[in-house]
Design a protein around this motif. Structure first.
Motif, PDB file in Angstrom:
ATOM      1  N   ILE A  63      -6.238  -3.473  -7.239  1.00  0.00           N
ATOM      2  CA  ILE A  63      -7.145  -2.325  -7.146  1.00  0.00           C
ATOM      3  C   ILE A  63      -8.554  -2.756  -6.742  1.00  0.00           C
ATOM      4  O   ILE A  63      -9.119  -3.686  -7.312  1.00  0.00           O
ATOM      5  CB  ILE A  63      -7.159  -1.548  -8.468  1.00  0.00           C
ATOM      6  N   ASP A  64      -9.061  -2.089  -5.722  1.00  0.00           N
ATOM      7  CA  ASP A  64     -10.409  -2.346  -5.223  1.00  0.00           C
ATOM      8  C   ASP A  64     -11.206  -1.049  -5.453  1.00  0.00           C
ATOM      9  O   ASP A  64     -11.051  -0.082  -4.730  1.00  0.00           O
ATOM     10  CB  ASP A  64     -10.328  -2.671  -3.718  1.00  0.00           C
ATOM     11  N   LEU A  65     -12.051  -1.082  -6.489  1.00  0.00           N
ATOM     12  CA  LEU A  65     -12.681   0.160  -6.929  1.00  0.00           C
ATOM     13  C   LEU A  65     -13.885   0.519  -6.051  1.00  0.00           C
ATOM     14  O   LEU A  65     -15.014   0.554  -6.507  1.00  0.00           O
ATOM     15  CB  LEU A  65     -13.091   0.054  -8.397  1.00  0.00           C
ATOM     16  N   LYS A  66     -13.596   0.823  -4.807  1.00  0.00           N
ATOM     17  CA  LYS A  66     -14.635   1.232  -3.859  1.00  0.00           C
ATOM     18  C   LYS A  66     -14.842   2.759  -3.958  1.00  0.00           C
ATOM     19  O   LYS A  66     -14.012   3.468  -4.537  1.00  0.00           O
ATOM     20  CB  LYS A  66     -14.208   0.858  -2.441  1.00  0.00           C
ATOM     21  N   PRO A  67     -15.940   3.287  -3.375  1.00  0.00           N
ATOM     22  CA  PRO A  67     -16.225   4.727  -3.521  1.00  0.00           C
ATOM     23  C   PRO A  67     -15.065   5.664  -3.194  1.00  0.00           C
ATOM     24  O   PRO A  67     -14.841   6.633  -3.944  1.00  0.00           O
ATOM     25  CB  PRO A  67     -17.415   4.943  -2.582  1.00  0.00           C
ATOM     26  N   PRO A  68     -14.295   5.446  -2.114  1.00  0.00           N
ATOM     27  CA  PRO A  68     -13.203   6.410  -1.859  1.00  0.00           C
ATOM     28  C   PRO A  68     -12.215   6.489  -3.022  1.00  0.00           C
ATOM     29  O   PRO A  68     -11.753   7.583  -3.374  1.00  0.00           O
ATOM     30  CB  PRO A  68     -12.523   5.851  -0.597  1.00  0.00           C
ATOM     31  N   ILE A 113     -22.985  -1.896  11.186  1.00  0.00           N
ATOM     32  CA  ILE A 113     -21.825  -1.610  12.035  1.00  0.00           C
ATOM     33  C   ILE A 113     -20.551  -1.829  11.218  1.00  0.00           C
ATOM     34  O   ILE A 113     -20.397  -2.853  10.552  1.00  0.00           O
ATOM     35  CB  ILE A 113     -21.814  -2.541  13.271  1.00  0.00           C
ATOM     36  N   ALA A 114     -19.675  -0.834  11.240  1.00  0.00           N
ATOM     37  CA  ALA A 114     -18.439  -0.947  10.454  1.00  0.00           C
ATOM     38  C   ALA A 114     -17.378  -1.694  11.250  1.00  0.00           C
ATOM     39  O   ALA A 114     -17.234  -1.467  12.451  1.00  0.00           O
ATOM     40  CB  ALA A 114     -17.926   0.453  10.113  1.00  0.00           C
ATOM     41  N   PRO A 115     -16.642  -2.576  10.583  1.00  0.00           N
ATOM     42  CA  PRO A 115     -15.502  -3.192  11.275  1.00  0.00           C
ATOM     43  C   PRO A 115     -14.397  -2.158  11.503  1.00  0.00           C
ATOM     44  O   PRO A 115     -14.445  -1.054  10.949  1.00  0.00           O
ATOM     45  CB  PRO A 115     -15.051  -4.278  10.300  1.00  0.00           C
ATOM     46  N   ALA A 116     -13.402  -2.539  12.303  1.00  0.00           N
ATOM     47  CA  ALA A 116     -12.325  -1.575  12.608  1.00  0.00           C
ATOM     48  C   ALA A 116     -11.532  -1.218  11.359  1.00  0.00           C
ATOM     49  O   ALA A 116     -11.042  -0.101  11.238  1.00  0.00           O
ATOM     50  CB  ALA A 116     -11.401  -2.157  13.676  1.00  0.00           C
ATOM     51  N   ASN A 117     -11.416  -2.157  10.444  1.00  0.00           N
ATOM     52  CA  ASN A 117     -10.570  -1.916   9.273  1.00  0.00           C
ATOM     53  C   ASN A 117     -11.253  -2.421   8.005  1.00  0.00           C
ATOM     54  O   ASN A 117     -10.826  -3.411   7.411  1.00  0.00           O
ATOM     55  CB  ASN A 117      -9.213  -2.614   9.481  1.00  0.00           C
ATOM     56  N   PRO A 118     -12.304  -1.726   7.538  1.00  0.00           N
ATOM     57  CA  PRO A 118     -13.066  -2.255   6.396  1.00  0.00           C
ATOM     58  C   PRO A 118     -12.296  -2.235   5.079  1.00  0.00           C
ATOM     59  O   PRO A 118     -12.608  -2.999   4.171  1.00  0.00           O
ATOM     60  CB  PRO A 118     -14.274  -1.301   6.327  1.00  0.00           C
ATOM     61  N   TRP A 119     -11.302  -1.338   4.965  1.00  0.00           N
ATOM     62  CA  TRP A 119     -10.603  -1.201   3.679  1.00  0.00           C
ATOM     63  C   TRP A 119      -9.233  -1.893   3.686  1.00  0.00           C
ATOM     64  O   TRP A 119      -8.464  -1.731   2.750  1.00  0.00           O
ATOM     65  CB  TRP A 119     -10.395   0.273   3.329  1.00  0.00           C
ATOM     66  N   LYS A 120      -8.890  -2.592   4.760  1.00  0.00           N
ATOM     67  CA  LYS A 120      -7.572  -3.246   4.905  1.00  0.00           C
ATOM     68  C   LYS A 120      -6.432  -2.229   4.817  1.00  0.00           C
ATOM     69  O   LYS A 120      -5.429  -2.436   4.135  1.00  0.00           O
ATOM     70  CB  LYS A 120      -7.392  -4.335   3.853  1.00  0.00           C
ATOM     71  N   GLY A 121      -6.609  -1.104   5.490  1.00  0.00           N
ATOM     72  CA  GLY A 121      -5.551  -0.103   5.538  1.00  0.00           C
ATOM     73  C   GLY A 121      -4.488  -0.485   6.554  1.00  0.00           C
ATOM     74  O   GLY A 121      -4.725  -1.333   7.430  1.00  0.00           O
ATOM     75  N   PHE A 173      -6.308   1.242  -1.359  1.00  0.00           N
ATOM     76  CA  PHE A 173      -7.161   0.558  -2.343  1.00  0.00           C
ATOM     77  C   PHE A 173      -6.359  -0.071  -3.478  1.00  0.00           C
ATOM     78  O   PHE A 173      -6.938  -0.641  -4.394  1.00  0.00           O
ATOM     79  CB  PHE A 173      -8.233   1.518  -2.871  1.00  0.00           C
ATOM     80  N   SER A 174      -5.034   0.064  -3.414  1.00  0.00           N
ATOM     81  CA  SER A 174      -4.176  -0.680  -4.336  1.00  0.00           C
ATOM     82  C   SER A 174      -3.450  -1.790  -3.582  1.00  0.00           C
ATOM     83  O   SER A 174      -2.762  -2.603  -4.200  1.00  0.00           O
ATOM     84  CB  SER A 174      -3.145   0.257  -4.976  1.00  0.00           C
ATOM     85  N   GLN A 175      -3.588  -1.777  -2.225  1.00  0.00           N
ATOM     86  CA  GLN A 175      -2.892  -2.744  -1.362  1.00  0.00           C
ATOM     87  C   GLN A 175      -1.408  -2.801  -1.724  1.00  0.00           C
ATOM     88  O   GLN A 175      -0.835  -3.870  -1.947  1.00  0.00           O
ATOM     89  CB  GLN A 175      -3.545  -4.131  -1.483  1.00  0.00           C
ATOM     90  N   LYS A 176      -0.825  -1.648  -1.766  1.00  0.00           N
ATOM     91  CA  LYS A 176       0.548  -1.523  -2.243  1.00  0.00           C
ATOM     92  C   LYS A 176       1.158  -0.287  -1.600  1.00  0.00           C
ATOM     93  O   LYS A 176       0.452   0.712  -1.410  1.00  0.00           O
ATOM     94  CB  LYS A 176       0.467  -1.333  -3.775  1.00  0.00           C
ATOM     95  N   PRO A 177       2.449  -0.328  -1.237  1.00  0.00           N
ATOM     96  CA  PRO A 177       3.060   0.874  -0.647  1.00  0.00           C
ATOM     97  C   PRO A 177       2.981   2.053  -1.606  1.00  0.00           C
ATOM     98  O   PRO A 177       2.978   1.870  -2.816  1.00  0.00           O
ATOM     99  CB  PRO A 177       4.518   0.465  -0.413  1.00  0.00           C
ATOM    100  N   THR A 220       1.428   4.380  -7.984  1.00  0.00           N
ATOM    101  CA  THR A 220       1.011   3.561  -6.837  1.00  0.00           C
ATOM    102  C   THR A 220      -0.060   2.567  -7.267  1.00  0.00           C
ATOM    103  O   THR A 220      -0.056   1.401  -6.861  1.00  0.00           O
ATOM    104  CB  THR A 220       0.460   4.461  -5.707  1.00  0.00           C
ATOM    105  N   MET A 221      -0.971   2.999  -8.108  1.00  0.00           N
ATOM    106  CA  MET A 221      -2.035   2.095  -8.562  1.00  0.00           C
ATOM    107  C   MET A 221      -1.509   1.037  -9.526  1.00  0.00           C
ATOM    108  O   MET A 221      -2.023  -0.083  -9.581  1.00  0.00           O
ATOM    109  CB  MET A 221      -3.145   2.911  -9.251  1.00  0.00           C
ATOM    110  N   TYR A 222      -0.448   1.389 -10.276  1.00  0.00           N
ATOM    111  CA  TYR A 222       0.067   0.471 -11.300  1.00  0.00           C
ATOM    112  C   TYR A 222       0.522  -0.836 -10.656  1.00  0.00           C
ATOM    113  O   TYR A 222       1.345  -0.845  -9.742  1.00  0.00           O
ATOM    114  CB  TYR A 222       1.238   1.125 -12.041  1.00  0.00           C
TER     115      TYR A 222
END
Lengths: 94, 540
Positions: free
Chosen positions: B348-353, B497-505, B278-282, B342-344
């Motif tokens: 950031i995508d402030l989704k429920p998880p 229906i959920a896609p295979a990768n909804p959170w771009k993990g 959810f930070s799209q960052k290593p 990691t978040m810095y």
């Protein structure tokens, strides 16, 4: 290739270990009649350790296995010894 | 890695080799179905134990007897503790998410011993049923608290032996699961997945599993010793028989403190998966996080005595355990700093998880810092056995493990069920639960500092304000959890229906179908790079 890695213990050697374990168990029971005072737990642990050594070495084939497994078992026993050691040191220092 | 999305694949939920529906669950050796078996079992017991917790709070709404007498209260807090600790929290994250996602995250088709895995669940259910029987069999519910302290547990006329046997059996399930995971991680990692290319959730499961295998037998033997003392009059712990009650506390906490790390390490692993996604960052400080899990497991082994500062253990033991308690805070803090780093600077995508994971950090930090108050020798004596300890414990276990569990559910729900829950409702349930949690537990810190003892069903009027606020918080918390569960049930039945990768993990779990196929992968993937490698869109 695989066969070379697996040692097959002879029946006689396993039987000898079994008899050894029975004897040690008998000693464990008989020794309770003797009062070792503060060393009674230590003596019981010593006998149990010898029996555990025999089981691990022969019945569980540690003697014939790769060194890494012996090291891992040693580390676990070391951990256990430290934990028990800390507990009994607390008794001595009270 | 190429996605293996294909429309003609049969998901593990659709794979039904047996005609009778229930057999597809109780005879399945698929790690994903076994993970769900644990999930459903745990949810049922959680509702029961949470209800008991609510009853305790209602009882304490006013001084004196409100809805139950003192003996019933003793039984209720014992049952609440036994169910929560031994049936929910200790197996919880490792059994549910470890079973479901460990093989997927390391690129395996299943765990090393699938039949043993199913057998572990059977043992778990047997232990859980025995624990329930102990509450209702003649003799009355056990009233010793979940810690079973002697000499009282050796004398109590209630069903202590049933409860001890239940905990003993549950321990076997824990050992076998841990053993299975250790072998799985050693033997079934995908080609190219070296130790330091392994995602961090498996790292946390690895550290947890070693604790399960090495520490659980000690409590098993200890509980057997109490049973032997009760039935055979062997003097292990009872001074009248030549035993020592403090020895029980040593043996009990040699397991039960590492057990706290059995609970919290997988929780740390779950949020470590969430922050990079959810930070799209290593992840920041991969090696530090991986090794700090092992360090927590190792040092956590030697801090058990901080539960015993007031029992009369030696001065040097107290010094030793207090020092190590402060040391174990270091690897925990390393993780927290790395999550925040990691978040810095991330997207950031402030989704429920992520909301739940941030909530986890906040509550875990309060739990951790108040743990230092308990780890310090002087302050420990002041707050020992007060509600301060209850608050600290719940901030760590519920605020830590519980919130991470909910974070994991929100994170992996689309993967597990192939459906989406309602995001807006999930956000609302988080806010209500978070507020309810703090209103429930924070007042217990304050009245605990003022001297309110734990496990008392009655109290002096000066503590009432704290208990009233706390009880109101309990109702808010229950509402929040109810909304969350409703959202999950609704999502599983009627969700999109959920896609295979909804959170771009980028870890392997997000490269396969939602829900996964029976064997997870068409072909075992070959790993060529570190985990958490996010590529720009044009590169991807």
């Amino acid at each position: 290739m695989e066969d070379k890695k697996h040692h097959i213990s002879s029946f006689n050697s396993l039987l000898m270990v079994l008899i050894g374990l029975f004897i040690m168990t008998g000693i464990s029971v008989m020794i309770t009649e003797i009062h070792f005072s503060t060393f009674s737990v230590g003596v019981a642990l010593l006998l149990a350790s010898i029996k555990g050594y025999l089981v691990l070495t022969y019945f569980m084939h540690l003697k014939y296995d790769e060194p890494i497994f012996r090291i891992m078992v040693f580390l676990i026993l070391l951990l256990f010894a430290i934990v028990i050691g800390i507990t009994f040191i607390d008794y001595l220092l009270r | 890695m190429e996605s293996t999305q294909a429309t003609n694949h049969v998901s593990y939920l659709q794979h039904k080799p047996h005609k009778i529906g229930i057999l597809n669950w109780i005879l399945s050796t698929d790690h994903k179905r076994i993970g769900l078996l644990y999930l459903y079992s745990i949810m049922v017991f959680f509702i029961v134990a949470a209800f008991l917790g609510l009853l305790m709070r209602i009882e304490k709404f006013a001084p004196g007897e409100t809805i139950m007498d003192a003996q019933t209260y003793n039984g209720v807090f014992t049952v609440h503790g036994i169910i929560m600790i031994f049936i929910i929290v200790i197996p919880g994250l490792a059994a549910v998410f470890g079973n479901f996602f460990l093989p997927i995250l390391i690129g395996a088709k299943d765990v090393a011993f699938p039949k043993l895995n199913l057998f572990s669940w059977y043992i778990y259910i047997a232990g859980a049923i025995l624990a329930l029987i102990s509450q209702f069999a003649s003799g009355g519910a056990p009233d010793t608290g979940w810690t079973f302290y002697v000499p009282y547990s050796a004398d109590s006329s209630t069903n202590v032996i049933w409860a001890l046997t239940a905990a003993f059996i549950l321990g076997f399930s824990s050992i076998l699961t841990g053993l299975n995971f250790i072998v799985t991680i050693h033997r079934l990692r995908a080609p190219g997945m070296s130790w330091f290319r392994m995602p961090l959730f498996p790292w946390s499961i690895y550290a947890t599993s070693w604790i399960q295998v090495l520490a659980t037998p000690i409590v098993g033997i200890t509980l057997l010793m109490v049973i032997a003392e009760r039935t055979l009059n062997i003097g292990f712990f009872d001074p009248a028989l030549g035993g020592d009650p403090i020895l029980f506390q040593h043996l009990f906490w040699i397991y039960s403190h590492p057990a706290v790390y059995i609970m919290i390490l997988p929780a740390m692993g779950v949020v470590t998966e969430i922050f990079p996604t959810f930070s799209q960052k290593p992840i920041f400080g991969y090696s530090a996080i991986a090794l700090s899990s092992v360090a927590i497991a190792a040092v956590g082994y030697f801090v058990w005595g901080h539960h015993m500062f007031t029992t009369g253990i030696s001065y040097w033991s107290r010094w030793f355990f207090s020092f190590l308690t402060f040391i174990v805070a270091v690897p925990s803090a390393i993780k927290v700093f790395n999550w925040i780093s990691t978040m810095y600077g991330g997207s950031i995508d402030l989704k429920p998880p992520l909301l739940w994971a941030i909530g986890f950090i906040f509550l875990f930090m309060i739990g951790g810092l108040t743990g230092l108050v308990l780890g310090a020798l002087a302050t420990n004596v002041h707050v020992h056995d007060t509600t301060f300890v209850v608050a600290h414990f719940h901030y760590i276990i519920f605020g830590g493990m519980g919130f991470a569990f909910f974070a994991g559910l929100h994170y992996w729900f689309p993967k597990m069920f192939g459906k989406m829950y309602n995001i807006k409702l999930a956000n609302i349930s988080f806010i209500i639960t978070f507020i309810g949690f703090n209103v429930l537990y924070f007042p217990l810190f304050i009245i605990g500092l003022q001297g309110m003892p734990r496990r008392y069903f009655d109290y002096f009027p000066e503590y009432q304000y704290g208990h009233v606020i706390s009880t109101i918080g309990a109702f808010i918390l229950i509402i929040g959890i109810f909304i969350m569960l409703f959202n999950f049930f609704r999502g599983a039945r009627k969700g999109e229906i959920a896609p295979a990768n909804p959170w771009k993990g980028v870890t392997l779990d997000w490269q396969i179908e939602s829900p996964p196929t029976l064997l997870n992968f068409d072909e075992i993937p070959v790993i060529t790079e570190k985990p958490y490698t996010f590529k720009k869109e044009e590169e991807a």
